[in-house]
Write an enzyme that holds these catalytic residues in place. Structure first.
Site, short mmCIF file in Angstrom:
data_model
loop_
_atom_site.label_atom_id
_atom_site.label_comp_id
_atom_site.label_asym_id
_atom_site.label_seq_id
_atom_site.Cartn_x
_atom_site.Cartn_y
_atom_site.Cartn_z
N HIS A 1 66.62 6.56 68.27
CA HIS A 1 67.41 5.36 68.56
C HIS A 1 67.35 4.37 67.42
O HIS A 1 66.48 4.42 66.56
CB HIS A 1 66.90 4.68 69.84
CG HIS A 1 65.51 4.13 69.74
ND1 HIS A 1 64.39 4.94 69.71
CD2 HIS A 1 65.05 2.86 69.64
CE1 HIS A 1 63.31 4.19 69.61
NE2 HIS A 1 63.68 2.92 69.55
N ASP B 1 67.11 0.13 67.42
CA ASP B 1 66.60 -0.76 68.46
C ASP B 1 67.69 -1.58 69.15
O ASP B 1 68.57 -2.15 68.49
CB ASP B 1 65.54 -1.70 67.86
CG ASP B 1 64.23 -0.96 67.62
OD1 ASP B 1 63.87 -0.11 68.45
OD2 ASP B 1 63.58 -1.23 66.59
N HIS C 1 64.97 5.79 64.60
CA HIS C 1 63.57 6.20 64.58
C HIS C 1 63.20 6.85 65.90
O HIS C 1 63.92 6.74 66.90
CB HIS C 1 62.65 5.01 64.27
CG HIS C 1 62.77 3.87 65.23
ND1 HIS C 1 63.83 2.98 65.21
CD2 HIS C 1 61.98 3.48 66.24
CE1 HIS C 1 63.68 2.10 66.17
NE2 HIS C 1 62.56 2.38 66.83
N ARG D 1 54.84 -5.18 67.62
CA ARG D 1 56.22 -5.03 67.13
C ARG D 1 56.96 -6.36 67.12
O ARG D 1 56.98 -7.07 68.13
CB ARG D 1 56.97 -4.04 68.02
CG ARG D 1 58.37 -3.74 67.53
CD ARG D 1 59.03 -2.72 68.44
NE ARG D 1 59.98 -3.37 69.29
CZ ARG D 1 61.11 -2.84 69.72
NH1 ARG D 1 61.42 -1.59 69.39
NH2 ARG D 1 61.93 -3.49 70.50
C1 SIN Z 1 59.80 1.71 68.76
O1 SIN Z 1 60.69 2.44 69.19
O2 SIN Z 1 60.03 0.59 68.33
C2 SIN Z 1 58.37 2.23 68.73
C3 SIN Z 1 58.10 3.06 67.53
C4 SIN Z 1 56.68 3.56 67.48
O3 SIN Z 1 55.87 3.16 68.34
O4 SIN Z 1 56.36 4.33 66.59
#
Ligand code: SIN
Length: 283
Positions: free
Chosen positions: A101, A103, A259, A274
């Site tokens: 995805h 974000d 990602h 995050r």
């Molecule tokens: C996310 O999708 O922002 C998480 C990515 C991760 O935890 O590696």
């Protein structure tokens, strides 16, 4: 210009670079920030190891790129409300972000970028993969590019095929869910091919976590093409894979990167902070 202060080393053929020679806990000079920003635009995802960051310091670094968002579905930290803690406990099986995805594409202004900082990592596993959406676009045929050019994708917060946000939060995790009842109503329409506002390059902007259909078409009609594009977007040669260490910060450009958080570390704990940076409306 003064001598370069950072060292940039690519990690894969398509995207990704490690940055050396920077301490993100300090106020960055404009020159150092400009070098990091240039590397961010050139390599799309940067990895900076051996950092020691409080949440406000992480937020301050991310804020150099722009104002921060608050994530709609998880409560932020007390001392830095724009930062959420992503945790998978040893007894959990679902992780957060375990699907390809970009974000929160269900927001009208999806984030420009995400800064993720590792606090606890499994002995092995828990890597994150990244894929280059410029390459995904550039390698489509002229016929496909022509067909996609006028299309609009509809993203919904309710789709979230990863399941993590829908099912995992609030069970054993310390992630405090917010607004889960509103997920059905949060949708946004964005071009299937977007133009990066800083580089001017075109990028594929469809993802399997959030893109439900093309505007004016049913989900059933849209599904085969969405699936084709999502599979094409993550061809191995468009990706890199990063192994985290405690103290690593990654920052990626959601406008041209997808990602995937790999869920291969059951029985161990992984904990990250995050922050997301406000983006423009894609066009
Ligand atoms: C996310 O999708 O922002 C998480 C990515 C991760 O935890 O590696």
């Amino acid at each position: 210009m003064a001598e370069q202060t950072i060292d940039v080393r690519r990690v894969a053929g398509s995207l990704g670079a490690e940055i050396f020679g920077v301490d993100l806990s300090r106020d960055l000079t404009n020159q150092t920030y400009d070098e990091i920003h240039e590397a961010f635009l050139d390599h799309q995802v940067l990895f900076i190891r051996d950092q020691n960051l409080t949440p406000p310091q992480q937020a301050a670094f991310a804020r150099r790129f722009g104002p921060l968002n608050e994530y709609p579905f998880v409560k932020g930290l007390e001392d830095a409300p724009e930062i959420i803690e992503i945790v998978k406990e040893p007894d959990e099986t679902i992780n957060f972000g375990g699907v390809w995805h970009s974000d929160t594409t269900y927001l009208d202004n999806p984030p420009l970028g995400t800064a993720l900082y590792a606090l606890e990592v499994p002995a092995a596993g828990g890597d994150t993969m990244y894929a280059n959406m410029y390459d995904a676009y550039d390698t489509l045929s002229d016929g496909m590019k022509h067909m996609l050019a006028p299309l609009t994708g509809v993203s919904s917060a309710a789709l979230r095929r990863s399941g993590g946000r829908a099912k995992g939060i609030g069970k054993t995790s310390t992630m405090t869910p917010l607004n889960m009842d509103k997920a059905e109503t949060i949708t946004a329409e964005h071009p299937v091919i977007r133009t990066h506002p800083e580089t001017g390059r075109k990028a594929l902007y469809v993802n399997s976590a959030h893109t439900v259909c093309f505007k004016g078409m049913t989900e059933e009609e849209s599904k085969p093409l969405i699936e084709y594009l999502c599979n094409h977007a993550v061809r191995p040669e468009f990706t890199c894979r990063f192994k985290w260490e405690i103290g690593t910060l990654a920052i990626w450009d959601n406008r041209c990167v997808q990602h995937f958080a790999i869920n291969d570390y059951h029985g161990e704990r992984r904990r990250m902070h995050r922050a997301t940076i406000v983006g423009d409306r894609p066009h």
